[in-house]
Design a protein around this motif. Sequence first.
Motif, short mmCIF file in Angstrom:
data_model
loop_
_atom_site.label_atom_id
_atom_site.label_comp_id
_atom_site.label_asym_id
_atom_site.label_seq_id
_atom_site.Cartn_x
_atom_site.Cartn_y
_atom_site.Cartn_z
N SER A 46 0.82 -1.22 0.00
CA SER A 46 0.00 0.00 0.00
C SER A 46 0.85 1.26 0.00
CB SER A 46 -0.92 0.02 1.22
OG SER A 46 -1.87 -1.02 1.16
N ALA A 47 2.08 1.17 0.46
CA ALA A 47 2.95 2.34 0.53
C ALA A 47 3.52 2.74 -0.82
CB ALA A 47 4.08 2.07 1.52
N ILE A 48 3.32 1.92 -1.85
CA ILE A 48 3.86 2.21 -3.18
C ILE A 48 2.93 3.16 -3.92
CG2 ILE A 48 4.51 1.21 -5.41
CD1 ILE A 48 5.19 -1.38 -3.90
N ASP A 49 3.48 4.24 -4.42
CA ASP A 49 2.67 5.23 -5.14
C ASP A 49 2.07 4.62 -6.40
OD1 ASP A 49 3.26 7.19 -3.32
OD2 ASP A 49 4.94 8.03 -4.46
N GLY A 50 0.79 4.89 -6.61
CA GLY A 50 0.12 4.46 -7.82
C GLY A 50 -0.44 3.06 -7.80
N ILE A 51 -0.26 2.35 -6.68
CA ILE A 51 -0.78 0.98 -6.64
C ILE A 51 -2.28 0.99 -6.44
CG2 ILE A 51 -0.56 0.59 -4.14
CD1 ILE A 51 0.57 -2.24 -4.92
N LYS A 52 -2.94 0.05 -7.09
CA LYS A 52 -4.38 -0.12 -6.92
C LYS A 52 -4.66 -1.61 -6.75
CE LYS A 52 -8.97 0.66 -8.87
NZ LYS A 52 -9.76 1.19 -10.01
N PHE B 72 -3.04 -6.76 -7.91
CA PHE B 72 -2.89 -5.30 -7.99
C PHE B 72 -2.38 -4.86 -9.35
CE2 PHE B 72 1.13 -7.04 -6.47
CZ PHE B 72 2.09 -6.35 -7.20
N ASN B 73 -2.52 -3.57 -9.60
CA ASN B 73 -1.93 -2.91 -10.75
C ASN B 73 -1.23 -1.64 -10.30
OD1 ASN B 73 -2.58 -4.64 -12.92
ND2 ASN B 73 -4.67 -3.87 -13.00
N ILE B 74 -0.33 -1.16 -11.14
CA ILE B 74 0.35 0.11 -10.92
C ILE B 74 -0.08 1.06 -12.02
CG2 ILE B 74 2.56 1.27 -10.63
CD1 ILE B 74 2.16 -0.86 -8.55
N ALA B 75 -0.40 2.27 -11.64
CA ALA B 75 -0.93 3.25 -12.59
C ALA B 75 -0.08 3.35 -13.86
CB ALA B 75 -1.02 4.63 -11.92
N ASN B 76 -0.74 3.19 -15.01
CA ASN B 76 -0.13 3.38 -16.33
C ASN B 76 0.96 2.36 -16.67
OD1 ASN B 76 -1.74 5.75 -16.74
ND2 ASN B 76 -0.27 6.90 -15.50
N ILE B 77 1.08 1.30 -15.90
CA ILE B 77 2.07 0.26 -16.20
C ILE B 77 1.34 -1.06 -16.45
CG2 ILE B 77 4.07 -1.00 -15.35
CD1 ILE B 77 4.75 1.36 -13.59
N HIS B 78 1.66 -1.70 -17.55
CA HIS B 78 1.01 -2.97 -17.86
C HIS B 78 1.48 -4.04 -16.89
CE1 HIS B 78 -0.50 -6.44 -20.11
NE2 HIS B 78 -1.19 -5.59 -20.86
#
Length: 415
Positions: A326-332, A346-352
Amino acid sequence: MKEATTLVQEALDIQRIRKDFPILSSTVNGKPLVYFDNAATSQKPWSVIKAIEHYYTDLNSNVHRGVHTLSQKATDAFEASRKKIADFINAAHDYEVIYTRGTTESINLVAHSFGKQFVKEGDIIIISSLEHHSNIVPWQILCEEKNATLKVIPINEKGELIMEAFKEMLSEKVKLVSVNYVSNSLGTVNPVREIIEAAHQYNIPVMLDAAQAVQHIPLDVQELDVDFLAFSGHKMYGPTGIGILYGKEKWLNAMPPYQGGGEMIKTVTFEKTTYNDLPFKFEAGTPNIEASICLGTAVDYINEIGLENIQQYEHELVEYATEKLSAIDGIKFIGTADNKASVVSFNIANIHPYDVGVILDKLGIAVRTGHHCTQPLMDIFCIPGTVRASFAFYNTKEEIDVLVEGVKRAVKMLS
């Protein structure tokens, strides 16, 4: 919480347990292996590996068909394993346990045989939005053949079944409800007791895909009152190519055979064949003897560790991973159900997700990326897939720390 965690870890002695799994001491790309793809397949302990060797060096023979000593020994081991598995899920009778090639074949068996006997034009089959393709496609085929209707239980934004909608679907037209116990891609633990109870009020049988449950959660088919249950050996520390279909005796007796051949017959003439008793009616041909026997060995190993211990420790791993990631920026996180098993998706914003998975592999970290054979579920979330880390009781919090640092590195490289 830290004190409780320490007590559970000490009770399980994770470092000793890890020595039971030889592959965990290997390296990938020059890095110590961190294996977080347990939902796809679990690793095998020495006891199972040695049991496979023992079968081929000391027992190898066909079962149920020979009077010679080797055949009798193999048959005894084959049926002893069936008894262990029946006890493991608390089946009322050993003959309610059918050997199959895996969860997929178990579901197809029910779709074919139950569908042939009980489903007709205009009837309804219910599944859920969380299903693996193996619990979607067989029912689609059946509905197309019978001109029946497939209905799907919706989910909320957390990845939980909307039970009110499910209950509104129930009617005398519904012939079967087939849902997973635990979602392979989100980790959601479904309210299966509530599902079974609601369906049984309409005398509707329920099938559970327990491929992601039986190795994580103590399971009692009689207490659940479930009608059919399916799971796979390779996800519970056993061999590949072996699975189980549990069915209540009344349903299995009422269903026609799935396949024809040797073993599933009593008598054969060119005019007519009479079928064998349970469980053999559904076990045509030479079975996967080695894997059937060694699945019993895997059950022994799980029983030695204790499913309650496993469940508690894996829950701690999921909570720890969720907190640290959860501490990683952009994680969903995809799938935030209140009741979850040992999966973090999970996914990371704008990263496949695929690109994240490739970098993690370079660091020796095995995760699964993609739609996890749940493409319709991914479509609901409007995503191509996720990065999925799935845990087993031989994993550690230190490995999760490695995963977190790997994800941070992937984000830095791909952003």
